[in-house]
Design a protein around this motif. Structure first.
Motif, mmCIF file in Angstrom:
data_model
loop_
_atom_site.group_PDB
_atom_site.id
_atom_site.type_symbol
_atom_site.label_atom_id
_atom_site.label_comp_id
_atom_site.label_asym_id
_atom_site.label_seq_id
_atom_site.Cartn_x
_atom_site.Cartn_y
_atom_site.Cartn_z
ATOM 1 N N SER A 65 0.834 -1.195 0.000
ATOM 2 C CA SER A 65 0.000 0.000 0.000
ATOM 3 C C SER A 65 0.875 1.254 0.000
ATOM 4 C CB SER A 65 -0.902 -0.008 1.242
ATOM 5 O OG SER A 65 -1.665 1.162 1.296
ATOM 6 N N GLY A 66 0.647 2.129 -0.965
ATOM 7 C CA GLY A 66 1.411 3.371 -1.051
ATOM 8 C C GLY A 66 2.803 3.210 -1.624
ATOM 9 N N ALA A 67 3.070 2.128 -2.313
ATOM 10 C CA ALA A 67 4.418 1.835 -2.785
ATOM 11 C C ALA A 67 4.813 2.583 -4.063
ATOM 12 C CB ALA A 67 4.587 0.342 -3.009
ATOM 13 N N LEU A 68 3.857 3.064 -4.833
ATOM 14 C CA LEU A 68 4.186 3.731 -6.095
ATOM 15 C C LEU A 68 5.140 4.921 -5.927
ATOM 16 C CD1 LEU A 68 3.803 3.760 -9.141
ATOM 17 C CD2 LEU A 68 1.772 5.169 -8.789
ATOM 18 N N PRO A 69 4.989 5.753 -4.887
ATOM 19 C CA PRO A 69 5.955 6.847 -4.734
ATOM 20 C C PRO A 69 7.394 6.368 -4.596
ATOM 21 C CG PRO A 69 4.079 7.216 -3.301
ATOM 22 C CD PRO A 69 3.915 5.854 -3.909
ATOM 23 N N ARG A 70 7.594 5.190 -4.001
ATOM 24 C CA ARG A 70 8.953 4.666 -3.864
ATOM 25 C C ARG A 70 9.536 4.308 -5.227
ATOM 26 N NH1 ARG A 70 11.537 5.607 0.900
ATOM 27 N NH2 ARG A 70 12.471 3.630 1.290
ATOM 28 N N ILE A 71 8.705 3.772 -6.106
ATOM 29 C CA ILE A 71 9.173 3.433 -7.447
ATOM 30 C C ILE A 71 9.561 4.714 -8.187
ATOM 31 C CG2 ILE A 71 8.512 2.468 -9.685
ATOM 32 C CD1 ILE A 71 6.661 0.565 -8.156
ATOM 33 N N ILE A 72 8.719 5.720 -8.101
ATOM 34 C CA ILE A 72 8.998 6.985 -8.790
ATOM 35 C C ILE A 72 10.240 7.649 -8.203
ATOM 36 C CG2 ILE A 72 8.114 9.307 -9.253
ATOM 37 C CD1 ILE A 72 5.290 8.008 -9.281
ATOM 38 N N ALA A 73 10.403 7.586 -6.888
ATOM 39 C CA ALA A 73 11.556 8.212 -6.232
ATOM 40 C C ALA A 73 12.865 7.514 -6.587
ATOM 41 C CB ALA A 73 11.365 8.220 -4.723
ATOM 42 N N THR A 118 5.426 7.879 2.913
ATOM 43 C CA THR A 118 5.180 7.756 4.348
ATOM 44 C C THR A 118 3.710 7.976 4.672
ATOM 45 O OG1 THR A 118 7.426 8.490 4.812
ATOM 46 C CG2 THR A 118 5.860 8.600 6.622
ATOM 47 N N LYS A 119 3.114 8.992 4.071
ATOM 48 C CA LYS A 119 1.697 9.273 4.319
ATOM 49 C C LYS A 119 0.811 8.127 3.826
ATOM 50 C CE LYS A 119 1.069 13.454 6.031
ATOM 51 N NZ LYS A 119 0.407 13.641 7.303
ATOM 52 N N LEU A 120 1.089 7.626 2.628
ATOM 53 C CA LEU A 120 0.247 6.579 2.053
ATOM 54 C C LEU A 120 0.411 5.240 2.770
ATOM 55 C CD1 LEU A 120 0.625 7.387 -1.745
ATOM 56 C CD2 LEU A 120 -1.404 7.730 -0.335
ATOM 57 N N THR A 121 1.612 4.934 3.227
ATOM 58 C CA THR A 121 1.816 3.636 3.891
ATOM 59 C C THR A 121 1.279 3.619 5.310
ATOM 60 O OG1 THR A 121 4.053 4.235 4.582
ATOM 61 C CG2 THR A 121 3.826 2.959 2.545
ATOM 62 N N THR A 122 1.083 4.764 5.918
ATOM 63 C CA THR A 122 0.572 4.770 7.282
ATOM 64 C C THR A 122 -0.949 4.866 7.332
ATOM 65 O OG1 THR A 122 1.011 7.144 7.444
ATOM 66 C CG2 THR A 122 2.685 5.657 8.324
ATOM 67 N N GLY A 126 -7.650 -0.169 2.960
ATOM 68 C CA GLY A 126 -9.078 -0.302 2.761
ATOM 69 C C GLY A 126 -9.876 0.920 3.207
ATOM 70 N N GLU A 127 -9.256 1.778 4.023
ATOM 71 C CA GLU A 127 -9.924 2.990 4.506
ATOM 72 C C GLU A 127 -9.045 4.207 4.229
ATOM 73 O OE1 GLU A 127 -10.960 2.509 8.606
ATOM 74 O OE2 GLU A 127 -11.701 0.485 8.286
ATOM 75 N N GLU A 128 -8.567 4.309 3.013
ATOM 76 C CA GLU A 128 -7.601 5.331 2.668
ATOM 77 C C GLU A 128 -8.222 6.725 2.608
ATOM 78 O OE1 GLU A 128 -8.015 2.571 0.794
ATOM 79 O OE2 GLU A 128 -6.139 1.476 0.915
ATOM 80 N N GLU A 129 -7.500 7.687 3.168
ATOM 81 C CA GLU A 129 -7.902 9.097 3.083
ATOM 82 C C GLU A 129 -7.503 9.662 1.723
ATOM 83 O OE1 GLU A 129 -6.759 13.366 5.221
ATOM 84 O OE2 GLU A 129 -6.082 11.486 6.107
#
Length: 161
Positions: A65-73, A118-122, A126-129
């Motif tokens: 969850s939220g891993a795409l920013p790591r790929i882009i970074a 960090t924001k996306l992984t925390t 299933g209840e993503e802001e």
């Protein structure tokens, strides 16, 4: 320098990233468990194994969850040696100073993605802001201004020098 960016090297780095992403998410959950409002039970992330087990029980995909920013970074990091060479040749800088300049510019490009990661992984899976990187960056900039996506970067930059 260009020979360092071969397909096997990039593939190796991406495979390493895939293997460690779940571990990094567990680490983020442990580090933010006391202040993370999305966690119903902060004790479900009190140590690595319990955190890892909790995420797998939620859904195996929650590890990523939220891993795409790591790929882009990952990609700005690849241009750091090229920037260092450019600064050495163009501005006749010493290699150490050119390296610091290149790392600083790379970090400026990469930091918003680390922040988003960090924001996306925390978020609770299933209840993503936030729906993704662009949604997160757009909402944060609208709420707190452009510089809000660079919060905490000053201390990280000290580590480069």
């Amino acid at each position: 320098m260009i020979s360092e960016f071969t397909v096997p090297e990039i593939s190796k780095e991406l495979l390493k990233w895939c293997a460690t992403t779940g571990i990094e998410r567990a680490q983020n959950m442990i580090q933010t468990r006391r202040v993370n409002p999305s966690l119903e039970n902060p004790n479900s992330h009190r140590n690595f194994w319990i955190s890892f087990k909790t995420m797998i029980e939620e859904d195996i995909l929650s590890l990523y969850s939220g891993a795409l920013p790591r790929i882009i970074a990952f990609f700005p990091i690849a241009v750091t040696p090229l920037l260092a060479d450019y600064f050495e040749d163009r501005f006749e800088m010493k290699p150490r100073i050119a390296g610091v300049m290149a790392n600083t510019i790379t970090y400026l490009l990469r930091y918003p993605f680390d922040y988003a990661y960090t924001k996306l992984t925390t978020q609770k899976y299933g209840e993503e802001e936030y729906k993704g990187i662009l949604d997160l960056l757009k909402k944060r900039i609208k709420k707190d201004g452009f510089l809000s996506i660079y919060k905490g970067m000053g201390l990280s930059l000290l580590g480069i020098i």
